[in-house]
Every structure is written in structure tokens, then in C-alpha cells.
Design an enzyme around this catalytic site. Sequence first.
Site, mmCIF file in Angstrom:
data_model
loop_
_atom_site.group_PDB
_atom_site.id
_atom_site.type_symbol
_atom_site.label_atom_id
_atom_site.label_comp_id
_atom_site.label_asym_id
_atom_site.label_seq_id
_atom_site.Cartn_x
_atom_site.Cartn_y
_atom_site.Cartn_z
ATOM 1 C CD GLU A 50 -3.018 -1.682 2.001
ATOM 2 O OE1 GLU A 50 -3.092 -0.582 2.983
ATOM 3 O OE2 GLU A 50 -3.789 -1.540 2.105
ATOM 4 C CB CYS A 80 0.326 5.038 11.154
ATOM 5 S SG CYS A 80 0.594 7.421 11.464
#
Length: 417
Positions: free
Chosen positions: A97, A409
Site C-alpha cells: 500500500e 498509521c
Amino acid sequence: MPTTSVQTGLLSLSNEELSDLVQKFGEPRFRARQLADAVFRQRRESLAEVSNLPASLKSRLAEGGIGVGFPKIEAKFQSVDGTVRYLMAFADGQSVETVWMPEGDFGEAGDGSEAGTEEEDGFWLSASGFRQIPSAVRDTDSSTRQSIKNEESVSNPERRPKAESRKPLPVRRSRATICVSSQVGCAVNCQFCLTALLGVKRNLSAGEIVGQILVVLRDHSVDLGRERVNIVFMGMGEPFLNYDNFMKAVRLLVEEVGFAESRMTVSTSGIVPRIFDFGREPVRPKLAISLNAPNDEIRDRIMPITRKWNLDALLDAARQFPLRPRERLTFEYVLLAGINDAPEHTRELARRVHDIRCKVNLIAFNPGPGVPYSMPEHQRVLEFQTIVTESGIPAFIRRPRGRDIYAACGQLKRTVA
Ligand code: SAH
Ligand code: SF4
């Protein structure tokens, strides 16, 4: 016959390696520069699109199994906050990703890339997060005062000297931050991170790291000569466990793509020997270390890598890290409710890092399935920030980006819905 595989591709090759390659095909060295411009600057996905290369070279490269090596965008998810999460697939079917965060290059913006940029341009001072720092701290920080001056001169043209008001300053607009992956999955097994659940499948090649960035730049039609883009090596994987490929990618980004090293930040969970190696690199991004706990007891529980390199060893490496003038090291600290977010933890953290020229990036835990922690109250996060800043260490709260699309995150695990 050169043996470069399509999977590695031209995107992994330095100019010297490209020169060797074209010479092996009996072509002059200047063809290497043409090839590099085509892939790194013009972002050509295939050599067929490149008109100034001889057709015979293009066909012989293809026959030799040598392609450009861009990853394919397999899926793309857009957040309400403008963040875009890409699922990028490589030739062998593996995927990672990559995240695009528009206007995301300030401390409060969720990417951590502000580390050290205050020395250069002063843009970051307009971030509201910074204004929460007590004036006592602010007033002692000369680089901050310089930044205020810079910001004034940028935002208030009347205050500029006359010559400049006639010829406007070429102010580069802040555009975005790209968060890039370095491995397929991760072996470090931090207990709060969704990427850890994948385990590690393999390292990415330098070209696969650079390729993610070029694909995103192309998708947003970015002109690097006019727009400011930051890179954070904070996606899937531990960059310092794929050190050589990561560093080669950095050099390609600087030498071939045209990024300034000061616009890049790498985050490590604390691979101590590589921190020493990294400090010796002539060209390097800024360094962020995921500390996440004030002592070994807590860190051990949430980051098993602490058993290999404990906090003393990690902080010792941080202390010896050769910072550039006015550069600061960043410590990231993920706040997990009831685990590492109490006032005594804050004070212990401040005590342990007080002699390091650093800043602290606080990240409220981003939840995900299969991860047994919870987010602290926002008030708790603010208190933590206040205690750290009052001890004289700048602290920022990282705004979560793209939580609704699993782009924040620790949420990168190739979620496809
Ligand atoms: N592997 C590197 C870089 C990628 S992780 C490292 O660990 O430093 C980037 C940051 O995300 C790290 O600081 C990590 O501590 C943080 N992080 C991981 N999982 C998280 C979660 N669930 N919520 C918030 N931050 C997280
Ligand atoms: Fe790997 Fe970083 Fe996640 Fe830890 S936080 S498992 S090092 S990606």
C-alpha cells in the site's frame, strides 16, 4: 545477455548500471541518460512510448526481459479528508500500500515529515498544532523565531523588500506527502500494528519502492519542479530490515527523480546497527524512531524487538546519531489507552530523551480488527503533549489521515473494501 528481470526493471538501476546495460547492447553511454529520463522524469510505463530511443534497442531490451517495472494500481480508495490509499501490485502478484496525503506535510497533518523542515522554509509554523506549545518553549527556539520571520515574508508581501515585491518570490506550494512501503508485510510484530498480522512476505526492490512514488506522482500529475512533495518511508514494512534496497531507492529518488533528501523521512522500529550505518550515509532522509514506550517493561510487551535491542541501546544510538545543523530527530509515540499514556509515562519519556536534540510525534492509536488496544481520550493526548512540551521538547499530535479507508498509521494491511 544482461539478466535484469522484468520484476526488478529499469527503475532499480542507477545511471552507472544503466550505462553498463546499454553498452552491453552495443549502444553509446548517452542512451543511459535517455532511458533514465524516460522512466524517472517522464514516468513512462513502457519503452514503446519513448520516441527518442532506437527501436532496435527497445526490442532488444524487451527480448532480454527488461521492462520499466512500474507497479500497477490494483485498487484505489479515497478518504473524505482527501487522502488516497493505493493498493499497488508487482509483477509476481505481491502487493503493498502507498498513501497520498494532500497538504499533509506538517506535524499535525499525520505524516511526520515536518521533521527538520522548519529550518528550511517556515511553512510548518502555520500548523495549529505548533501554536499549542507554551511560549516559554517557543521563545527559546531560535529556528522557530526564524520560521516566524519566514512565514511573515511569505504571507505578507507588503513586508518584503521593494525589489522582491516587483518580482514575486517563487514560493513552492505545499502539495502533499506520499507514504511509501518498503516490504510486503513486516516481520517486526509490533502488537498494535495491522501490518504485523501479515508477517513478512518479501523485501521490495529499490525500483519497487521508487515505482510506488512515481505511480502516485503520475496519478496526480505532479510537477516536481513547481510543487512540493514529501516522502515518508512509513508504509508497510521495516525499511531498516531492507536497508540496501531502501538506501538505493533514496539515492535514485535524489539523483534521478529530483527529490531533496530533506524532503524525506524514514521511520524505524529501532534496528540499532542500521541506525549507525544510516548515520554514516552521505545522502540520507531524516530519521524518525518509533519509541512508543518510556521503559523496557512496556516496550517489551508492545514491541518484542525490544528484547533484541533494549531502550538503552536504542537511545544510545539516537544520542550518537550525527544530526545536521539544526536537524532534529523525531521520536514517534503511539498512545495506547491504559498502556503507555499515563502522566508518569510522559515524565519518564521526557527524562530519557531530554539530552537528545529531538521532537516527539504523538499518534493516537488507530484501531483495527485483531488488535487488542484502544484509543486514548483526546484530553489524555493533549495532556501528554503538554507535559512533553513543558519539559522543553517540542511535541506534535499527528492528525490521523484516511482512517475511514484504513490508510492511517498502522492500518496498512491490504484491506480491499
Ligand atoms: N516500520 C516502521 C515504519 C512504518 S510504521 C516503524 O515501525 O517505524 C509507521 C508508524 O506507525 C510507526 O511509528 C508505528 O509505531 C505507527 N503505528 C503502527 N501501528 C499503529 C496504530 N495501530 N496506530 C497508530 N500508529 C501506529
Ligand atoms: Fe512493522 Fe512498523 Fe508495523 Fe512494527 S509498526 S510491525 S515495525 S510496520
